[in-house]
Design a protein around this motif. Sequence first.
Motif, short mmCIF file in Angstrom:
data_model
loop_
_atom_site.label_atom_id
_atom_site.label_comp_id
_atom_site.label_asym_id
_atom_site.label_seq_id
_atom_site.Cartn_x
_atom_site.Cartn_y
_atom_site.Cartn_z
N GLY A 21 -50.47 -76.07 12.19
CA GLY A 21 -49.87 -74.75 12.26
C GLY A 21 -49.35 -74.30 10.91
O GLY A 21 -48.61 -73.34 10.83
N TYR A 22 -49.71 -74.99 9.86
CA TYR A 22 -49.22 -74.64 8.53
C TYR A 22 -49.65 -73.24 8.13
O TYR A 22 -48.85 -72.48 7.62
CB TYR A 22 -49.67 -75.65 7.48
CG TYR A 22 -49.15 -75.31 6.11
CD1 TYR A 22 -47.85 -75.63 5.75
CD2 TYR A 22 -49.94 -74.64 5.19
CE1 TYR A 22 -47.35 -75.30 4.52
CE2 TYR A 22 -49.44 -74.29 3.95
CZ TYR A 22 -48.16 -74.64 3.61
OH TYR A 22 -47.67 -74.30 2.39
N SER A 23 -50.88 -72.89 8.38
CA SER A 23 -51.33 -71.56 7.99
C SER A 23 -50.59 -70.48 8.78
O SER A 23 -50.33 -69.40 8.26
CB SER A 23 -52.84 -71.41 8.15
OG SER A 23 -53.19 -71.45 9.51
N ALA A 24 -50.24 -70.77 10.02
CA ALA A 24 -49.47 -69.82 10.81
C ALA A 24 -48.08 -69.64 10.19
O ALA A 24 -47.57 -68.52 10.09
CB ALA A 24 -49.34 -70.28 12.25
N CYS A 25 -47.47 -70.74 9.74
CA CYS A 25 -46.17 -70.65 9.07
C CYS A 25 -46.30 -69.88 7.76
O CYS A 25 -45.43 -69.08 7.40
CB CYS A 25 -45.61 -72.04 8.80
SG CYS A 25 -45.00 -72.88 10.26
N GLU A 26 -47.38 -70.14 7.04
CA GLU A 26 -47.61 -69.46 5.78
C GLU A 26 -47.78 -67.96 6.00
O GLU A 26 -47.22 -67.14 5.25
CB GLU A 26 -48.83 -70.04 5.09
CG GLU A 26 -49.01 -69.54 3.67
CD GLU A 26 -50.14 -70.26 2.98
OE1 GLU A 26 -51.16 -69.59 2.73
OE2 GLU A 26 -50.00 -71.46 2.70
N GLU A 27 -48.54 -67.61 7.02
CA GLU A 27 -48.72 -66.19 7.34
C GLU A 27 -47.40 -65.54 7.73
O GLU A 27 -47.10 -64.42 7.33
CB GLU A 27 -49.75 -66.03 8.45
CG GLU A 27 -51.17 -66.35 8.01
CD GLU A 27 -52.15 -66.35 9.17
OE1 GLU A 27 -51.77 -65.89 10.27
OE2 GLU A 27 -53.28 -66.80 8.97
N GLU A 28 -46.61 -66.26 8.51
CA GLU A 28 -45.29 -65.77 8.91
C GLU A 28 -44.40 -65.56 7.68
O GLU A 28 -43.72 -64.54 7.54
CB GLU A 28 -44.62 -66.76 9.87
CG GLU A 28 -43.20 -66.41 10.24
CD GLU A 28 -43.12 -65.48 11.42
OE1 GLU A 28 -42.02 -64.99 11.68
OE2 GLU A 28 -44.14 -65.23 12.08
N ASN A 29 -44.42 -66.52 6.77
CA ASN A 29 -43.64 -66.40 5.54
C ASN A 29 -44.11 -65.22 4.70
O ASN A 29 -43.29 -64.49 4.13
CB ASN A 29 -43.71 -67.68 4.71
CG ASN A 29 -42.84 -68.77 5.27
OD1 ASN A 29 -41.93 -68.52 6.05
ND2 ASN A 29 -43.10 -70.01 4.87
N ARG A 31 -45.55 -62.52 5.80
CA ARG A 31 -45.13 -61.31 6.50
C ARG A 31 -43.64 -61.04 6.27
O ARG A 31 -43.24 -59.92 5.95
CB ARG A 31 -45.43 -61.43 7.99
CG ARG A 31 -45.17 -60.16 8.79
CD ARG A 31 -45.44 -60.35 10.26
NE ARG A 31 -44.64 -61.39 10.89
CZ ARG A 31 -43.34 -61.24 11.22
NH1 ARG A 31 -42.73 -60.11 10.96
NH2 ARG A 31 -42.68 -62.21 11.78
N LEU A 32 -42.83 -62.08 6.39
CA LEU A 32 -41.39 -61.92 6.19
C LEU A 32 -41.06 -61.59 4.73
O LEU A 32 -40.16 -60.79 4.46
CB LEU A 32 -40.65 -63.20 6.62
CG LEU A 32 -40.66 -63.49 8.12
CD1 LEU A 32 -40.06 -64.86 8.40
CD2 LEU A 32 -39.93 -62.41 8.88
N THR A 33 -41.82 -62.18 3.81
CA THR A 33 -41.61 -61.89 2.39
C THR A 33 -41.92 -60.42 2.11
O THR A 33 -41.18 -59.75 1.37
CB THR A 33 -42.50 -62.79 1.51
OG1 THR A 33 -42.19 -64.15 1.79
CG2 THR A 33 -42.31 -62.51 0.04
N GLU A 34 -43.00 -59.93 2.66
CA GLU A 34 -43.36 -58.52 2.46
C GLU A 34 -42.31 -57.60 3.07
O GLU A 34 -41.93 -56.59 2.48
CB GLU A 34 -44.75 -58.25 3.07
CG GLU A 34 -45.32 -56.91 2.70
CD GLU A 34 -45.54 -56.75 1.20
OE1 GLU A 34 -45.42 -55.60 0.72
OE2 GLU A 34 -45.79 -57.74 0.50
N SER A 35 -41.83 -57.96 4.25
CA SER A 35 -40.78 -57.17 4.89
C SER A 35 -39.52 -57.15 4.03
O SER A 35 -38.89 -56.11 3.84
CB SER A 35 -40.46 -57.76 6.27
OG SER A 35 -39.35 -57.12 6.84
N LEU A 36 -39.17 -58.30 3.49
CA LEU A 36 -38.00 -58.39 2.62
C LEU A 36 -38.21 -57.58 1.34
O LEU A 36 -37.28 -56.91 0.87
CB LEU A 36 -37.72 -59.86 2.27
CG LEU A 36 -36.47 -60.17 1.47
CD1 LEU A 36 -35.24 -59.69 2.22
CD2 LEU A 36 -36.38 -61.66 1.19
#
Length: 96
Positions: A21-29, A31-36
């Motif tokens: 699930g690393y790529s899922a975590c990376e994608e989540e990060n 997405r959150l980075t872009e939001s931030l």
Amino acid sequence: MRRAGLGEGAPPGNYGYANSGYSACEEENDRLTESLRHKVTAIKSLSIEIGHEVKSQNKFLAEMKRREGERERNINVWLPFMRPLQGTGLQPRYVP
């Protein structure tokens, strides 16, 4: 001893961890980075607008203070001329 999912059979991009699930975590990060990033940009714009408003208000207050000083000087200039009229009941005439 080899662990299951490590080594040659692991898909690329997961750093050798299959189905972790690393790529899922990376994608989540990401997405959150872009939001931030968007939030920081909005805060930066807001702080710049606040700075402009503060400068504008300071100019306005300085102008009010300058005008108040002018009025005070005018009163101090005209006050000696008005004192003799004080007890007579005469009102000074305003001429524009």
